[in-house]
Enzyme design. Structure first.
Site, PDB file in Angstrom:
ATOM      1  N   GLY A   9      81.405  33.515  63.393  1.00  0.00           N
ATOM      2  CA  GLY A   9      80.817  32.258  63.834  1.00  0.00           C
ATOM      3  C   GLY A   9      81.082  31.946  65.293  1.00  0.00           C
ATOM      4  O   GLY A   9      80.293  31.273  65.958  1.00  0.00           O
ATOM      5  N   ASN A  10      82.205  32.451  65.832  1.00  0.00           N
ATOM      6  CA  ASN A  10      82.529  32.204  67.230  1.00  0.00           C
ATOM      7  C   ASN A  10      81.530  32.853  68.185  1.00  0.00           C
ATOM      8  O   ASN A  10      81.443  32.492  69.359  1.00  0.00           O
ATOM      9  CB  ASN A  10      83.928  32.744  67.548  1.00  0.00           C
ATOM     10  CG  ASN A  10      84.025  34.251  67.360  1.00  0.00           C
ATOM     11  OD1 ASN A  10      83.971  34.730  66.233  1.00  0.00           O
ATOM     12  ND2 ASN A  10      84.139  34.999  68.442  1.00  0.00           N
ATOM     13  N   LYS A 122      84.109  27.448  50.814  1.00  0.00           N
ATOM     14  CA  LYS A 122      83.455  27.932  52.033  1.00  0.00           C
ATOM     15  C   LYS A 122      83.199  26.786  53.003  1.00  0.00           C
ATOM     16  O   LYS A 122      82.481  25.837  52.710  1.00  0.00           O
ATOM     17  CB  LYS A 122      82.137  28.618  51.672  1.00  0.00           C
ATOM     18  CG  LYS A 122      81.472  29.301  52.858  1.00  0.00           C
ATOM     19  CD  LYS A 122      82.326  30.435  53.351  1.00  0.00           C
ATOM     20  CE  LYS A 122      81.664  31.165  54.517  1.00  0.00           C
ATOM     21  NZ  LYS A 122      82.523  32.221  55.051  1.00  0.00           N
ATOM     22  N   LYS A 206      79.875  35.579  54.583  1.00  0.00           N
ATOM     23  CA  LYS A 206      79.111  36.494  55.443  1.00  0.00           C
ATOM     24  C   LYS A 206      79.750  37.872  55.528  1.00  0.00           C
ATOM     25  O   LYS A 206      79.046  38.881  55.686  1.00  0.00           O
ATOM     26  CB  LYS A 206      78.971  35.908  56.848  1.00  0.00           C
ATOM     27  CG  LYS A 206      80.275  35.782  57.624  1.00  0.00           C
ATOM     28  CD  LYS A 206      80.089  35.147  58.977  1.00  0.00           C
ATOM     29  CE  LYS A 206      81.395  35.075  59.756  1.00  0.00           C
ATOM     30  NZ  LYS A 206      82.466  34.322  59.049  1.00  0.00           N
ATOM     31  N   LYS A 264      87.670  39.030  55.720  1.00  0.00           N
ATOM     32  CA  LYS A 264      87.393  40.193  56.564  1.00  0.00           C
ATOM     33  C   LYS A 264      88.240  41.389  56.134  1.00  0.00           C
ATOM     34  O   LYS A 264      87.753  42.522  56.057  1.00  0.00           O
ATOM     35  CB  LYS A 264      87.652  39.861  58.041  1.00  0.00           C
ATOM     36  CG  LYS A 264      86.662  38.885  58.647  1.00  0.00           C
ATOM     37  CD  LYS A 264      87.001  38.574  60.088  1.00  0.00           C
ATOM     38  CE  LYS A 264      85.912  37.730  60.732  1.00  0.00           C
ATOM     39  NZ  LYS A 264      85.625  36.489  60.022  1.00  0.00           N
TER      40      LYS A 264
END
Length: 310
Positions: A9-10, A122, A206, A264
Site C-alpha cells: 500500500g505504501n 483486514k 493482497k 507477507k
C-alpha cells in the site's frame, strides 16, 4: 524470467499523506521507476494494494447517500481500474512504446463459510482517533481495530480459492503484455445456493491473492515490495537483524505481526513450498538487487538455514 510483483500500500499512498490523486500518482511514478528496469528484460505481472482507496470511496459514497453505500466488491473493482490506469500510464512513459499493457478486473472466489467472516481483521481506509472511530462504529456499524497509535476500519479477509480471469491473464503474458491484475486482493466473490456468483463484503489479503496469482501464472519469482529492506527480527530494538536468505521452515520459526509482515511471510513460505521457486520480500527501491539476490529477504526450499545481512 516471469516475475509477479506485489506492490504494498505504501507504493500508492504513504501513511499520513492526504488521499489525493496527485499524491497517488506521484507514488505510482516512483514505483514504476523501480519496476521499469525489471520489465525491460523480463515478463512482469503487477498486483497492488488498495486499502486507502477503498476506504476513501466508501466515505465519499456515504457522504452522498449514507443509506446507499456501495458494497466493497464494487468499490474494489473501481480501485482496480483507477490504480491500474495510473500504473499503465506511468510505466508506459518509461518503457518502449511497443510494450503493451492491460489492466484486468479480477474476480477471486472465496468460501462463504470461511472463518474470517467471524473475525474481521483486514484494515481498510484512513486512520482515525479513538473518538472518531467509536462514532463511525455506532453510526455505520463498522468494526475498528487499533493500527499503531490510530484506529482503522476492519473487514473480513477470507482466503482466495480461485482466480476467474486466470486464462486471459496467461494469454496476455504469453503475448508480451505487462499485466496489472488482482489489485487489492481481487474482487471477493462467492457462489450462492443456486450456484450464482455474487460479490461479498470482504477484502482478500493482497499478499495471499498475489501468491495464488504467482503460482497460477507459473512465475519464476514472486516479489512483495514494501517499505522495509527485508524481513527483520527484533524489529525496532538494538538487536534488530535483517534476514537475507531462509527456508520456509526457518522463517516460520519467528513470530511476525498479523497486521503487517505476517501475511507477507506466510505468502512467501507458501509460494516457495508449493513451487520450489524463490519468493522475496524487500524494498521497492531495491527491486533489481532483489532479483539478483543481493537485497531483501529471499525464501527458498534450497536454503538449509537462516542467514543475515550485514
Amino acid at each position: 524470467m516471469r516475475v509477479v510483483i506485489a506492490l504494498g500500500g505504501n507504493a500508492l499512498l504513504r501513511r499520513g499523506q492526504a488521499m489525493t490523486a496527485e499524491n497517488q500518482r506521484a507514488n505510482v511514478r516512483i514505483a514504476c521507476e523501480a519496476i521499469a528496469p525489471i520489465a525491460r528484460g523480463h515478463e512482469v505481472v503487477i498486483s497492488h494494494g488498495n486499502g486507502p482507496q477503498v476506504g476513501l470511496l466508501a466515505l465519499q459514497g456515504a457522504a452522498y447517500k449514507p443509506d446507499e453505500v456501495y458494497p466493497l466488491d464494487v468499490l474494489g473493482a473501481e480501485t482496480e481500474g483507477g490504480i491500474g490506469y495510473m500504473i499503465e500510464q506511468e510505466l508506459g512513459n518509461l518503457l518502449p512504446s511497443e510494450v503493451p499493457f492491460a489492466t484486468l478486473l479480477t474476480m477471486i472466489e472465496v468460501s462463504s463459510d470461511d472463518p474470517a467472516f467471524g473475525d474481521p481483521t483486514k484494515f481498510i481506509g484512513p486512520v482515525y482517533d479513538k473518538a472518531a472511530a467509536d462514532g463511525l462504529a455506532g453510526e455505520k456499524g463498522w468494526a475498528f481495530k487499533q493500527d499503531g497509535d490510530k484506529w482503522r476500519r476492519v473487514v473480513p479477509s477470507p482466503a482466495p480459492k480461485r482466480i476467474f480471469e486466470i486464462r486471459p491473464i496467461r494469454w496476455l503474458i504469453e503475448k508480451g503484455t505487462v499485466v496489472i491484475c488482482a489489485g487489492g486482493g481481487g474482487i471477493p466473490t462467492v457462489y450462492d445456493g443456486q450456484r450464482k456468483l455474487r460479490g461479498i463484503e470482504a477484502v482478500i489479503d493482497k499478499d495471499f491473492a498475489a501468491e495464488l496469482l504467482a503460482r497460477e501464472v507459473d512465475a519464476d519469482m514472486f516479489i512483495m515490495a514494501t517499505d522495509a529492506p527485508g524481513v527483520c527480527i527484533d524489529w525496532g530494538t538494538p538487536t534488530q537483524k535483517e534476514i537475507a536468505t531462509t527456508s520456509p521452515e526457518g522463517l516460520r520459526s519467528f513470530n511476525f505481526p498479523a497486521g503487517s509482515m505476517g501475511p507477507k511471510v506466510e505468502a512467501a513460505c507458501q509460494f516457495a513450498e508449493k513451487t520450489g521457486k524463490k519468493a522475496a520480500i524487500g524494498s521497492l527501491a531495491d527491486l533489481p538487487a532483489i532479483m539478483a539476490g543481493t537485497a531483501g529477504t529471499i525464501v527458498s526450499t534450497e536454503f538449509q538455514s537462516v542467514s543475515y545481512r550485514g
